[in-house]
Design an enzyme around this catalytic site. Structure first.
Site, PDB file in Angstrom:
ATOM      1  N   ASP A 160       0.851  -1.188   0.000  1.00 56.92           N
ATOM      2  CA  ASP A 160       0.000   0.000   0.000  1.00 56.92           C
ATOM      3  C   ASP A 160       0.888   1.239   0.000  1.00 56.92           C
ATOM      4  O   ASP A 160       2.096   1.143   0.188  1.00 56.92           O
ATOM      5  CB  ASP A 160      -1.018  -0.017   1.144  1.00 56.92           C
ATOM      6  CG  ASP A 160      -0.405   0.113   2.526  1.00 56.92           C
ATOM      7  OD1 ASP A 160       0.809  -0.131   2.666  1.00 56.92           O
ATOM      8  OD2 ASP A 160      -1.136   0.448   3.469  1.00 56.92           O
ATOM      9  N   TYR A 216       2.990   4.708   0.709  1.00 56.86           N
ATOM     10  CA  TYR A 216       3.638   5.314   1.868  1.00 56.86           C
ATOM     11  C   TYR A 216       2.623   6.163   2.624  1.00 56.86           C
ATOM     12  O   TYR A 216       1.792   6.841   2.005  1.00 56.86           O
ATOM     13  CB  TYR A 216       4.796   6.206   1.433  1.00 56.86           C
ATOM     14  CG  TYR A 216       5.926   5.504   0.721  1.00 56.86           C
ATOM     15  CD1 TYR A 216       6.624   4.465   1.319  1.00 56.86           C
ATOM     16  CD2 TYR A 216       6.327   5.911  -0.550  1.00 56.86           C
ATOM     17  CE1 TYR A 216       7.677   3.832   0.677  1.00 56.86           C
ATOM     18  CE2 TYR A 216       7.385   5.295  -1.204  1.00 56.86           C
ATOM     19  CZ  TYR A 216       8.056   4.248  -0.586  1.00 56.86           C
ATOM     20  OH  TYR A 216       9.107   3.649  -1.231  1.00 56.86           O
ATOM     21  N   PHE A 250       6.845   2.387  -4.439  1.00 54.88           N
ATOM     22  CA  PHE A 250       8.244   2.627  -4.085  1.00 54.88           C
ATOM     23  C   PHE A 250       8.730   4.045  -4.371  1.00 54.88           C
ATOM     24  O   PHE A 250       9.795   4.439  -3.911  1.00 54.88           O
ATOM     25  CB  PHE A 250       9.193   1.619  -4.771  1.00 54.88           C
ATOM     26  CG  PHE A 250       9.011   0.206  -4.311  1.00 54.88           C
ATOM     27  CD1 PHE A 250       9.417  -0.195  -3.050  1.00 54.88           C
ATOM     28  CD2 PHE A 250       8.418  -0.736  -5.138  1.00 54.88           C
ATOM     29  CE1 PHE A 250       9.237  -1.503  -2.610  1.00 54.88           C
ATOM     30  CE2 PHE A 250       8.232  -2.048  -4.710  1.00 54.88           C
ATOM     31  CZ  PHE A 250       8.648  -2.432  -3.445  1.00 54.88           C
ATOM     32  N   HIS A 254      11.479  -9.314  -0.475  1.00 56.46           N
ATOM     33  CA  HIS A 254      11.190  -7.882  -0.519  1.00 56.46           C
ATOM     34  C   HIS A 254      12.472  -7.084  -0.232  1.00 56.46           C
ATOM     35  O   HIS A 254      13.321  -7.522   0.545  1.00 56.46           O
ATOM     36  CB  HIS A 254      10.119  -7.545   0.523  1.00 56.46           C
ATOM     37  CG  HIS A 254       9.492  -6.212   0.339  1.00 56.46           C
ATOM     38  ND1 HIS A 254      10.051  -5.053   0.856  1.00 56.46           N
ATOM     39  CD2 HIS A 254       8.367  -5.827  -0.314  1.00 56.46           C
ATOM     40  CE1 HIS A 254       9.295  -4.025   0.534  1.00 56.46           C
ATOM     41  NE2 HIS A 254       8.258  -4.459  -0.183  1.00 56.46           N
TER      42      HIS A 254
END
Length: 231
Positions: A65, A67, A78, A187
């Protein structure tokens, strides 16, 4: 919510008529109207689609989701605006890019350059309450972005999927088109990057695949902005 107006609009049109989407639309409008701070700004919710038309998608990166800190999210997973500190996961992405392709580590985390080259930077959930991670999970976004994955799976041209972490890999569990390349790694967060994200060489592998199929590779180098405001 703003309308998607490029070729994604026709592809996603069936979703807009479904009960879950009508409920999602109402819920999101209520959230933005409530006086709470919601990220990203409403006009940025669908930036991943606006900046990367369906016909131009060559590569897909899936986040979770947005930031939830002040001024960070702007609709691309990102990515942050040029004047915002680079988040830890993106720091690690840049480290891998440096090791894989020799890219220098830039002074910003603004990934619009990737999006404009056909990299769909898609979060699974497209909105969040300020300072409340995962606060908009389970209200319909997951079903909407599942539909996006189904649309991408149906494309006959080669597409590379970079799936980092279990949630992204679960998101793409239904990808079964032999024309596509699926690359998986842990990740890039500081908690898991050392478990195999570092050294995965996904960026060079993606470019090799694109070149093998006669497509222009991605220029992954994000340039320094030296403090300039580039919008």
């Amino acid at each position: 919510m703003p309308a998607i107006t490029n070729d994604w609009a026709d592809a996603l049109k069936p979703e807009y008529k479904k009960p879950y989407y009508k409920e999602l639309y109402t819920k999101i409008n209520e959230e933005y109207a409530s006086g709470r701070t919601i990220y990203p700004p409403a006009d940025d919710i669908f930036n991943a689609f606006h900046l990367t038309p369906l016909k131009e998608v060559k590569c897909v990166i899936i986040g979770q989701d947005p930031y939830h800190g002040v001024g960070q999210a702007h609709g691309l997973c990102f990515s942050v605006k040029p004047d915002v500190d680079i988040p830890p996961s993106l720091v690690n992405i840049y480290k891998e890019l440096e090791d894989d392709l020799g890219c220098y580590v830039p002074d910003n985390g603004y990934l619009v350059k990737w999006a404009k080259q056909g990299v769909l930077l898609l979060n699974s959930v497209l909105t969040v309450r300020a300072h409340q991670a995962f606060s908009h999970q389970g209200i319909g976004w997951e079903q909407f972005t599942d539909a996006v994955m189904n649309i991408l799976n149906e494309q006959d041209r080669p597409i590379v999927f970079l799936l980092w972490g279990r949630p992204a890999q679960q998101k793409a569990a239904k990808l079964n088109n032999p024309n596509h390349l699926i690359l998986k790694a842990p990740h890039p967060s500081p908690l898991s990057a050392y478990r195999g994200f570092f050294g995965c060489r996904h960026f060079s592998k993606a470019n090799e695949f694109l070149k093998e199929h006669g497509l222009e590779p991605i220029d992954w180098q994000i340039e320094n902005v030296n403090g300039r405001d580039i919008g």
